[in-house]
Structures are given as structure tokens and as C-alpha cells.
Design an enzyme around this catalytic site. Structure first.
Site, PDB file in Angstrom:
ATOM      1  N   LYS A  53       0.863  -1.610  -0.576  1.00 15.57           N
ATOM      2  CA  LYS A  53      -0.238   0.255   0.279  1.00 15.57           C
ATOM      3  C   LYS A  53       0.601   1.405   0.008  1.00 15.57           C
ATOM      4  O   LYS A  53       0.859   2.436  -0.559  1.00 15.57           O
ATOM      5  CB  LYS A  53      -0.862  -0.034   0.829  1.00 15.57           C
ATOM      6  N   GLN A  97      -4.338  -0.809   8.855  1.00 11.39           N
ATOM      7  CA  GLN A  97      -4.473  -2.231   8.693  1.00 11.39           C
ATOM      8  C   GLN A  97      -4.875  -3.480  10.133  1.00 11.39           C
ATOM      9  O   GLN A  97      -4.917  -3.704  11.265  1.00 11.39           O
ATOM     10  CB  GLN A  97      -3.303  -3.399   8.881  1.00 11.39           C
ATOM     11  N   ASP A 120     -10.814   3.106   3.757  1.00 10.80           N
ATOM     12  CA  ASP A 120     -11.192   1.653   4.072  1.00 10.80           C
ATOM     13  C   ASP A 120     -12.659   1.378   3.632  1.00 10.80           C
ATOM     14  O   ASP A 120     -13.381   0.501   3.439  1.00 10.80           O
ATOM     15  CB  ASP A 120     -11.349   1.236   5.475  1.00 10.80           C
TER      16      ASP A 120
HETATM   17  N1  GUN Z   1      -6.683  -6.418   5.897  1.00 10.94           N
HETATM   18  C1  GUN Z   1      -7.317  -7.030   5.378  1.00 10.94           C
HETATM   19  N2  GUN Z   1      -7.886  -6.339   4.253  1.00 10.94           N
HETATM   20  C2  GUN Z   1      -8.274  -4.968   4.791  1.00 10.94           C
HETATM   21  C3  GUN Z   1      -8.577  -3.744   4.296  1.00 10.94           C
HETATM   22  O1  GUN Z   1      -8.803  -3.854   2.594  1.00 10.94           O
HETATM   23  N3  GUN Z   1      -8.416  -3.048   4.601  1.00 10.94           N
HETATM   24  C4  GUN Z   1      -7.568  -3.378   6.164  1.00 10.94           C
HETATM   25  N4  GUN Z   1      -7.300  -1.437   7.227  1.00 10.94           N
HETATM   26  N5  GUN Z   1      -7.417  -4.154   6.804  1.00 10.94           N
HETATM   27  C5  GUN Z   1      -7.190  -5.250   6.387  1.00 10.94           C
END
Ligand code: GUN
Length: 287
Positions: A53, A97, A120
Site C-alpha cells: 500500500k 491494517q 477503508d
Molecule cells: N485486512 C485485510 N483487508 C484489509 C483492508 O482492506 N483494509 C484494512 N485496513 N485491513 C485489511
């Protein structure tokens, strides 16, 4: 192979070039889009996702900050950091995350993020607004799946869609987005009895349970679109999805690979949401 491949890398590249152009315009106006990424603990998969990311931000002209905290960070400490980021004008999107360590209440942490920085799309306000079709931000993985179906001009209206997996991150928001697009939707899970009796009728299958080969060729209607959200390791340690790709590709009409399918699209939609958060902030500031 009879199925057409939906290439996530290819589509992500196209959308990321648009993201980079929008980012350059915002930066030239003194508002470089900024994403704050927070990771708590040492989960190896999360570390890879977070690294990707941050790299995607850098590659497309977005600013990113990264905070990596030890597993024993308290909920109060994490919420205090989010409060600071909520007030930081250089930050337009905040991503914590998941999963978080067990001693931290994920809901409380998500609710601490300012709605306008919830790139998100997990905040209750955004999740609730998705129900009515008016979310400020949509969760990145299902949003990416919708973009993949749009890229092949797949007409969702009137189709029967079966989603396997009911998570807040993928399955449930995916169902909402499919409903808004006019599909008839069934949500299944890993325990659904006779899963094939549902999937065999489906025009679209979204597999998102995290179990290799939960979708086999005999469970797929010829010509169906099969979107594989799973990221697993097979017995040989090789990356694989939830779909038995080598056999399903001979039955399906469209199929996404793993890797190179939904994965790159998830990160791409995070960039799109961060750009939109920045454009929204700028609009508000110049009103
Ligand atoms: N863990 C797995 N997928 C995601 C996501 O799309 N965003 C976040 N913040 N954590 C995740």
C-alpha cells in the site's frame, strides 16, 4: 482454457495512471493527497499488504506516513494516535491494517477514524450509508470487484450473484454493491449446506472465504463470471485463491487469477478513495 481472464494488474495499471494524474493536479494546488497507514504487531501477511500500500502511494504521487507499533500497544494509545491524524491536514485518509491484536476492540478503533478520512469504508457511518446506496467511501476489495466486472461490461442487472464469505471487509459490502447494481444476491459461507446447489445457478460467483478449492468446476455454471478474492497458500506453499483455477477456467466465461486478480485492485481502490478524500477536503476548504 475457455474462460476470459480478468487481469487485475492490467486494470489496476489503467486506474492508477488516472490516480497519478489526479494526484498531480492536487499536489500542484498545494494539496498532495496523504494516506496514514498504521500497523500493530508482526503479522507477516499484514506487513506485506502494508508495504504494498505504501509503495503504491509512492509510485503514484501520494504522500504516505507509516506507523508500526508493537503488539502490546493499548487501545487508548492507538485511539490517541488516530485523534492526532484526524486533525492533521496533510493526512486525508487513515488506514489501520486489520486484524488488530485481540486486546484491542476493532470497532472502537474504526469508529475513532474521522468519517471523511475513512478510506477503508469500514466506519459505521460509511457501512450504514452503503445500505442506502450513498456511502462516502466503499470498502476497497468489493469496490475493486465491481470495477473488474464493469471493465468487462458485465451487466449485473437481473443476474443471480452468489457471494461465498460474509466478512465486514468483503462479503457483506459486496452484497450491498451487487444489490445496488440490480443483481439478485445470495450470501453463503464456509458452512453452507450443498454450496454447489447455489453456485451452479449463479451468473456471478464471488469467492471470499479463504479456503483453497472451495469452488470447484462442477459448482460453476458454464459461462459464469468467477471472481476469486481468496489469498491462501497451497500444500506446496504456493499462493492460491479460493477457486480451483486450473479446472474452473475450462467452465467459466470469465475468471480472475490469484495472484494478479483482485489483490492489485484492492490497493488501487484505496488510492482512488484517498484521492476522493483529498478532493472532498479541498472542496470543503474552498467553499
Ligand atoms: N485486512 C485485510 N483487508 C484489509 C483492508 O482492506 N483494509 C484494512 N485496513 N485491513 C485489511
Amino acid at each position: 482454457m475457455t474462460a476470459n481472464l480478468i487481469d487485475g494488474n492490467d486494470l489496476a495499471k489503467k486506474i492508477r495512471s488516472e490516480v497519478a494524474a489526479r494526484s498531480a493536479v492536487l499536489t500542484a494546488r498545494g494539496h498532495q493527497p496523504g494516506l496514514a497507514v498504521i500497523l500493530v504487531g508482526e503479522d507477516p501477511a499484514s506487513q506485506v499488504y502494508v508495504r504494498n500500500k505504501i509503495k503504491a502511494c509512492k509510485d503514484n504521487g501520494l504522500y504516505s506516513s507509516f506507523e508500526h507499533y508493537p503488539y502490546d500497544l493499548t487501545e487508548a494509545q492507538l485511539v490517541a494516535r488516530i485523534d492526532d491524524l484526524n486533525k492533521n491536514p496533510k493526512i486525508h485518509g487513515i488506514l489501520v491494517q486489520l486484524p488488530l491484536p485481540k486486546h484491542i476492540d476493532t470497532h472502537k478503533v474504526i469508529e475513532a477514524i474521522a468519517v471523511e478520512k475513512d478510506v477503508d469504508g469500514f466506519h459505521l457511518s460509511n457501512a450504514g450509508a452503503l445500505m442506502t446506496g450513498a456511502a462516502l467511501f466503499r470498502p476497497c476489495t468489493p469496490y475493486g470487484c465491481i470495477k473488474m466486472l464493469e471493465s468487462i461490461s458485465f451487466p449485473l442487472q437481473g443476474t443471480y450473484a452468489v457471494i461465498i464469505g460474509t466478512s465486514n471487509i468483503v462479503g457483506k459490502p459486496m452484497a450491498m454493491m451487487m444489490l445496488h447494481a440490480g443483481a439478485t444476491v445470495t450470501l453463503c459461507n464456509s458452512k453452507t449446506r450443498d454450496l454447489g446447489s447455489h453456485t451452479r445457478k449463479a451468473d456471478v460467483i464471488i469467492a471470499a472465504v479463504g479456503r483453497p478449492n472451495i469452488v470447484t468446476a462442477d459448482m460453476v455454471k458454464p459461462g459464469a463470471a468467477v471472481i476469486d478474492v481468496g489469498i491462501n497458500r497451497d500444500n506446496a506453499g504456493k499462493l492460491c485463491g479460493d477457486v480451483d483455477f486450473p479446472r474452473v477456467k475450462d467452465v467459466a466465461g470469465w475468471i480472475t487469477p490469484v495472484p494478479g486478480g483482485v489483490g492489485p485492485m484492492t490497493i488501487t481502490m484505496l488510492l482512488v478513495n484517498t484521492i476522493e478524500a483529498t478532493e472532498n477536503a479541498l472542496r470543503k476548504a474552498t467553499k
